[in-house]
Scaffold this motif. Structure first.
Motif, PDB file in Angstrom:
ATOM      1  N   GLY C  46       0.911  -0.946  -0.156  1.00  0.00           N
ATOM      2  CA  GLY C  46      -0.053   0.027   0.023  1.00  0.00           C
ATOM      3  C   GLY C  46       0.660   1.308  -0.112  1.00  0.00           C
ATOM      4  O   GLY C  46       2.066   1.144   0.072  1.00  0.00           O
ATOM      5  N   HIS C  47       0.149   2.336   0.061  1.00  0.00           N
ATOM      6  CA  HIS C  47       0.867   3.631  -0.106  1.00  0.00           C
ATOM      7  C   HIS C  47       1.792   3.902   0.970  1.00  0.00           C
ATOM      8  O   HIS C  47       2.851   4.557   0.906  1.00  0.00           O
ATOM      9  CB  HIS C  47      -0.023   4.832  -0.467  1.00  0.00           C
ATOM     10  N   PHE C  48       1.536   3.705   2.405  1.00  0.00           N
ATOM     11  CA  PHE C  48       2.233   4.090   3.458  1.00  0.00           C
ATOM     12  C   PHE C  48       3.418   3.119   3.514  1.00  0.00           C
ATOM     13  O   PHE C  48       4.541   3.767   3.917  1.00  0.00           O
ATOM     14  CB  PHE C  48       1.049   3.594   4.657  1.00  0.00           C
ATOM     15  N   ASP C  49       3.179   1.859   3.498  1.00  0.00           N
ATOM     16  CA  ASP C  49       4.482   0.874   3.216  1.00  0.00           C
ATOM     17  C   ASP C  49       5.388   1.326   2.122  1.00  0.00           C
ATOM     18  O   ASP C  49       6.498   1.562   2.528  1.00  0.00           O
ATOM     19  CB  ASP C  49       4.035  -0.393   2.817  1.00  0.00           C
ATOM     20  N   ALA C  51       5.828   4.635   1.148  1.00  0.00           N
ATOM     21  CA  ALA C  51       6.324   5.566   1.574  1.00  0.00           C
ATOM     22  C   ALA C  51       7.486   5.701   2.457  1.00  0.00           C
ATOM     23  O   ALA C  51       8.433   6.245   2.372  1.00  0.00           O
ATOM     24  CB  ALA C  51       5.293   6.705   2.537  1.00  0.00           C
ATOM     25  N   ARG C 119      -5.911  -4.225  -3.261  1.00  0.00           N
ATOM     26  CA  ARG C 119      -5.517  -2.771  -2.895  1.00  0.00           C
ATOM     27  C   ARG C 119      -4.428  -2.060  -3.715  1.00  0.00           C
ATOM     28  O   ARG C 119      -4.055  -0.899  -3.697  1.00  0.00           O
ATOM     29  CB  ARG C 119      -5.461  -2.561  -1.518  1.00  0.00           C
TER      30      ARG C 119
ATOM     31  N   ALA D  83      -1.078  10.128  -0.502  1.00  0.00           N
ATOM     32  CA  ALA D  83      -2.013   8.771  -0.540  1.00  0.00           C
ATOM     33  C   ALA D  83      -1.527   7.909   0.767  1.00  0.00           C
ATOM     34  O   ALA D  83      -2.571   7.344   1.315  1.00  0.00           O
ATOM     35  CB  ALA D  83      -1.558   8.004  -1.695  1.00  0.00           C
ATOM     36  N   ALA D  84      -0.285   8.256   1.084  1.00  0.00           N
ATOM     37  CA  ALA D  84       0.081   7.341   2.427  1.00  0.00           C
ATOM     38  C   ALA D  84      -0.730   8.011   3.647  1.00  0.00           C
ATOM     39  O   ALA D  84      -1.144   7.143   4.396  1.00  0.00           O
ATOM     40  CB  ALA D  84       1.596   7.427   2.789  1.00  0.00           C
ATOM     41  N   ARG D  86      -3.585   9.372   3.726  1.00  0.00           N
ATOM     42  CA  ARG D  86      -4.774   9.057   3.563  1.00  0.00           C
ATOM     43  C   ARG D  86      -5.247   7.616   4.159  1.00  0.00           C
ATOM     44  O   ARG D  86      -6.245   7.462   4.708  1.00  0.00           O
ATOM     45  CB  ARG D  86      -5.367   9.126   2.225  1.00  0.00           C
ATOM     46  N   GLU D  87      -4.186   6.714   3.844  1.00  0.00           N
ATOM     47  CA  GLU D  87      -4.135   5.415   4.387  1.00  0.00           C
ATOM     48  C   GLU D  87      -4.393   5.284   5.890  1.00  0.00           C
ATOM     49  O   GLU D  87      -4.891   4.451   6.451  1.00  0.00           O
ATOM     50  CB  GLU D  87      -3.121   4.451   3.986  1.00  0.00           C
ATOM     51  N   LEU D  88      -3.881   6.283   6.859  1.00  0.00           N
ATOM     52  CA  LEU D  88      -3.623   6.414   8.033  1.00  0.00           C
ATOM     53  C   LEU D  88      -4.925   6.843   8.688  1.00  0.00           C
ATOM     54  O   LEU D  88      -5.100   6.966  10.062  1.00  0.00           O
ATOM     55  CB  LEU D  88      -2.452   7.112   8.350  1.00  0.00           C
TER      56      LEU D  88
END
Lengths: 252, 252, 252, 252, 252, 252
Positions: C46-49, C51, C119, D83-84, D86-88
């Motif tokens: 996903g996006h956080f991972d 980043a 996702r 985007a990261a 937003r995941e949080l």
């Protein structure tokens, strides 16, 4: 005016059929000369077939130029050799795929195409993108009929095309169906009745667009990309093209 | 491995130059066979020239197939006959325009192209769109040099290319310059020094991409659009292609 | 030459697997250094991972710069931190998603992707659009496998990937399949046999593209968007990046 | 409601300025908490700076979650880490670039952007494409001002921005100008008077969009791509993110 | 502030419903004036209905101008007469389709739309393309409900919308659902509970965007395309528009 | 056949001029009925003017239906009311902007447009995008002439159009020029001689396309988006449209 309708393959029965479709659509003052190259594939079902037939198309345009032709139709749905043909003349040159797309978008914002073999779907999609009609075409569908089956096994071919056309009507949310092969031009009316949607045949459409351009006093623009070929030497079996310079040097 | 680098025109000095550029980029184990068609135009400067040269390219691929070639480069910036050539073989086939675009986007998000004549600008723009690189190319610029001037009047040609390259650097906000003609491949290093930007030559780039595909065990996919041509009759001077069926029936 | 193949996550077994795939594709003279960040997520889904892993990738590039590395591969299919990494070096940096897309389009006009979790489908679609390959990808398909299941439950994972790959072959009209995760790189050959289509693994593809760029004398362009970071102060736990200025001030 | 306006860089004066701009636009019931990460670059002028600041943004969102924040603004024009972030959270998260683009297209079909350094032009262009606003932006223009000059040399910076804004008005055929840096938010009114066009500042715009989403009962959708990060182990200096699972497992 | 929420059709019950939805979303200081044209169709279900209603919308804006209105909402999903209405005022004018699209993309990268009749799907698709949101919308789905059934046969209508919304959730891989008709605005909350996805209603969204623009001091830009209409004579039943010049000549 | 050529504005001299241009292009068997609405603006120079004129166009089509018209031309370059008009009839309806674009792309891959006022440039650009021709148009240029100056101050207008056309020829790398206003149709030949490029007038082009569609037996598709309007009540001054149901119920 005289329109040279070029069947890019070398199957006489298809040339005849295309000529008929062209004549049916032509205005009273228009003479249709249906021709085919002296050399080339008996059907066009892929990029290689197209590449070879492009030469035949060019030769037919050059023959037309000597005969004082007023406009040209390239009667194969991949529009093989279209840009090359346009370089060779000041007259209008119209491909049947582009003609069908132009005409279809004038009667509905969205259409589908029924073509022959699955391997040509990508070719049609590329044309749609290049010309700018991709946003108006819902789907290019293959009936999985080899081109010559349209000549040799017409019944089966027609059934498959009707079946695919019906699926297009039910699934694609369209206002018209475009025939994806010059060899289908004799099926237009019958198909329209069977599937209950307007059916666009590129052969007749291209004839009308040629007549229109001629009436408007417009032909292939010799400014920029489609100017006459620069005169030059061609070697070997293509030596005959070395003479093009004669025409071209006097050109725009 | 053996890569057949096909100069689609019939000017020997250009074939030699292209061969040299290819060899300079090739890995130790790679043999470069630089060829040109037996028949065709001495330079390629428009759609008609491209259409004729596509046949020469096809013939060279067929010759390569008989000789056990491992990969093919089409060394003219319009990538003439690329899709047709791909149908004829399981080996990789890479055009120098696509190769240059692929490589350029790996080193910078935006590049410009310097090509020969203004009439070919639209051809390059169409390739950029078809391949998907249009968003990465700021501008296709013409130095207004006939292709053969690269052979016959190299000094003047080089000056113009440098001048156009400098304008690209100043006006286009780019990270690299792509050479828009196979006949410019000997200018790469010199041009890079003069304009102070990375310069991408498609000939060397295509050689590397061919080697890469071969090393990855990948060749032209025979599934779908690029499957071998369907075996069929070709008439007249193209009768020689009727024999393709032999290969094709056993294929993919 | 030395290529640093960076697995952006911190799972050692995956780094090893990626290193193996890289070595299998590398040329004789190429040394593969497979690494992973000291800090970061054990998988990227996903996006956080992404980043977080981008920082790890940057650190690995900076480490590589100190070690005289010639090129870098970012071995996660979202190409996390790619543009940032490119700013940090004159060497080539290639992501495995872009590598796979480049290579796939050289062998077929249309491919599909099989990725891990649903996702991440949108992430892959965004990359396709940004790079320019959206028109060549029929569909991004998720096998709905968490990334680490590729390590821990390989059998089930493989079955699902094969099943999804078969659906792609049947429904998508494609010439090749792209693997949407670096952790699938060991499945390439097996999968190809099972589904009967060329399968493109981005890890090996990226190695070849790095070698190609290096052989061409090309690296990340330092003109414009990818120039070295402007030297500046970083505060807190990122203070270590304040020293970058030393390199950057002398740069292009 | 409470909106956490995150300045992704670590320059306090810029955070203050952004906080002021946010407060000026906020509704009576809205509390603005202007923050900056504990760690990160003092200005953001490229992809690497963005990558590092994305972590700071994430940390600020996590801090906000603990404090019961209702919405987040990312106040740097590259929308780093959007985007990261937003995941949080289930709360709305809005970047100032996207906010400015959304608002600009509501008052005019075409706008231009004035940003700081030329190297960030491509970043803004990529955002325009990703969000879908590329067809509405005539041009992204760089005033060639380092970000911190907005703090340290405000006079000169303002002059350059005005000059570039005037060129935009004269040459771009636009209805509005978008400010391409959070650090310009104090210049909005002055600039509007000087160049005689509506000027859109993303900071105030983002605040209004956050308030709007909150009033509509809408927050970041936890279905699909922006669902909470999957709970997993993070190693090393990012170990703190391993605890995210606690929240995430209870999430949509 | 006062927002004139214009229901472009002439069905009073729908105007009331739209007014209620608008009021529910409005801030304390906002007065909602829900109106409908004196003349026009009782529902809008195609291009002709839209064309007629565009005049009604214009008249309502002109009436609003006389009444000192601060902002306008056009509460029909085709945004009929939006550009024309914008020319008539310096105030913000927001359509509910565009409002819904703007808001939806702030909470999820991909949404679907559920609209009334199939014949309006193309209209919505065209708006998505024109505004720039096409890449964010997975699919426009028709529940095949005539607009007035929302008034007269609410139960059945709701069932169909829920059913279509569920299909959207299952098949489209989306994060939110957009309601494709102003007459559905009372169903938002109920629908959201039934299908388990955020549901975006354009009426409330447009109200918030109007309030936002007003708070930002921004209105329709009078520079370029949306400047006041040039003063001129209108003949016949549209003579009343000849007086517009008075306003317009003093305008920017 | 009878073609109703509708000048959407109410300036008689312009209607006459358009009628003449239409007649000049028409085939022997074609009767041109040049009309203008009873009510509406004397010129069309923006969105509001277009919106009002769309009603006049609709009324003219309805009048044509009663008179047994075979095809319709909408002779204003913004194609006002085109989709609405198409809903009202089974006959072909062609706008002069679309007609000009279709015809131009048949003679050259790239053209430019010269229109009247700068404020209409965006309108033309939107049409190019909607129809699919954006990739073929290099630039829409405004000569900054109010429409009625074409009637009242023809000399000056012509000079400006020639000047702008020359700039297009020199700067845009085009093969043809498209006239961006129905009121320029009498200038076609003169302009062509002055600037030395093919000039496309949409009025004559639309007549030919109407004739072509009629000859092909094709009219506006009543399947899907362009079906007859659903019969319904219209209130107030538009009550006259309530009777449309009579026709429509038997249709489609």
């Amino acid at each position: 005016m005289q329109i040279r309708v070029i069947n890019p393959n070398t199957t006489r029965s298809m040339t005849d059929k295309i000529g008929e479709a062209a004549r049916a659509g032509a205005s009273p003052g228009t003479e249709i000369v249906a021709t085919q190259p002296a050399s080339g594939p008996v059907s066009i079902e892929g990029h290689f077939d197209e590449a070879v037939s492009a030469l035949g198309v060019a030769d037919e345009v050059l023959a037309g130029e000597r005969a004082g032709t007023d406009a040209y139709v390239i009667a194969c749905f991949g529009d093989p050799g279209l840009a090359a043909a346009r370089e060779l003349t000041r007259a209008p040159v119209v491909g049947i795929a582009e003609a069908a797309f132009h005409v279809a978008t004038l009667i509905t914002p969205r259409f589908s195409v029924v073509t022959t073999l699955g391997r040509t779907v990508g070719i049609a999609e590329d044309l749609l993108r290049r010309y700018g009609f991709a946003g108006h075409c819902r789907r290019v569908r293959a009936a999985e009929i080899p081109v010559l089956d349209l000549e040799d096994d017409g019944e089966t071919a027609l059934e498959r095309i009707i079946a695919e056309g019906r699926r297009a009507r039910e699934e694609d949310d369209i206002g018209a169906l475009v025939l994806g092969c010059g060899g289908m031009s004799d099926l237009t009316a019958h198909l329209g009745r069977e599937i209950g949607l307007p059916v666009v045949d590129g052969v007749a459409a291209a004839v009308k667009l040629c007549e229109s351009l001629a009436a408007l006093g417009l032909g292939t623009s010799k400014h920029g990309e489609l100017a006459f070929p620069r005169p030059k030497t061609f070697t070997g079996e293509f030596q005959r093209y070395s003479d093009l310079g004669g025409t071209a040097t006097t050109a725009g």
